[in-house]
Design an enzyme around this catalytic site. Structure first.
Site, PDB file in Angstrom:
ATOM      1  CE1 TYR A  14      25.523  53.614  23.531  1.00  0.00           C
ATOM      2  CE2 TYR A  14      23.323  54.122  22.730  1.00  0.00           C
ATOM      3  CZ  TYR A  14      24.657  54.448  22.857  1.00  0.00           C
ATOM      4  OH  TYR A  14      25.124  55.611  22.310  1.00  0.00           O
ATOM      5  CG  HIS A  19      27.018  52.473  31.103  1.00  0.00           C
ATOM      6  ND1 HIS A  19      27.412  52.465  32.428  1.00  0.00           N
ATOM      7  CD2 HIS A  19      26.976  53.790  30.747  1.00  0.00           C
ATOM      8  CE1 HIS A  19      27.595  53.714  32.842  1.00  0.00           C
ATOM      9  NE2 HIS A  19      27.332  54.535  31.847  1.00  0.00           N
ATOM     10  CE1 TYR A  61      21.332  57.003  23.917  1.00  0.00           C
ATOM     11  CE2 TYR A  61      19.828  58.841  23.634  1.00  0.00           C
ATOM     12  CZ  TYR A  61      20.439  57.712  23.138  1.00  0.00           C
ATOM     13  OH  TYR A  61      20.155  57.279  21.871  1.00  0.00           O
ATOM     14  CG  ASN A  63      24.013  62.060  30.174  1.00  0.00           C
ATOM     15  OD1 ASN A  63      23.048  61.600  29.575  1.00  0.00           O
ATOM     16  ND2 ASN A  63      24.811  62.956  29.636  1.00  0.00           N
ATOM     17  CG  ASN A 107      28.167  60.418  33.643  1.00  0.00           C
ATOM     18  OD1 ASN A 107      28.663  61.143  34.495  1.00  0.00           O
ATOM     19  ND2 ASN A 107      28.765  60.171  32.492  1.00  0.00           N
TER      20      ASN A 107
END
Length: 192
Positions: A14, A19, A61, A63, A107
């Site tokens: 990631y 994000h 993560y 969320n 989120n």
């Protein structure tokens, strides 16, 4: 004391995704401030302390970001919290400062709101809407284009770092800070 939280997802997969812009701004800021080594990792995150300020990259993560921010906030009791995050509702290249408000379906913000409430400061970095036919999840987990990466490095990260530095200094009134550090998207370069 100010707690600055950069939102993102952990791991190499990631690292350069849309994000993870919150993580990237924290990294850029700490690199400039010579505080890149994590001092604590007991709060489900990488926590860096410099002077009276804390910089957090949750290793949960996205969320579950609140599960990292809540124990840090409970233990250190910062006067202010500033959250850096990607924002689909702003065009790529725009930056806005905001206090409180809704989570816009983000989120990471939902998790923070659930555990901390929503009365925190935010540095929103525009990533734009997904192209037609793209799912939101695929878009936010996609990497930036080469041109976007160049703009991030040359324009957005320096501007975001300057805004955060001013916020941390605490010498400027909030409305003036918002006005000074809001950034419009750059205009496309004319083709010759």
């Amino acid at each position: 004391m100010v707690l600055v939280v950069g939102l993102g997802n952990p791991g190499k997969t990631y690292e350069s995704t849309r994000h993870n812009i919150g993580f990237r701004v924290i990294d850029a800021l700490l690199e400039r401030r010579s505080a890149l080594n994590a001092t604590k990792s007991t709060f489900k995150g990488e926590l860096h302390k410099e002077g009276e300020n804390l910089f957090l990259k949750p290793t949960t993560y996205m969320n579950l970001s609140g599960e990292s921010a809540l124990p840090v906030s409970t233990f250190y009791k910062p006067e202010k919290i500033l959250v850096i995050h990607d924002d689909l509702d702003l065009p790529f290249g725009a930056i806005r400062l905001k206090r409180g408000g809704g989570n816009g379906g983000h989120n990471g913000l939902k998790s923070l709101d659930k555990l901390l409430g929503n009365d925190y400061y935010r540095l929103r970095i525009g990533i734009g809407k997904p192209p037609l036919g793209w799912e939101v999840a695929d878009y936010v987990l996609a990497r930036f284009s080469q041109e976007e990466e160049q703009e991030l490095e040359e324009r957005l990260f320096p501007h975001a770092k300057e805004a955060i530095e001013s916020f941390l200094e605490g010498k400027m009134e909030w409305d003036r800070l918002v006005s000074r550090y809001s950034l419009k998207p750059s205009t496309p370069k004319e083709k010759v």
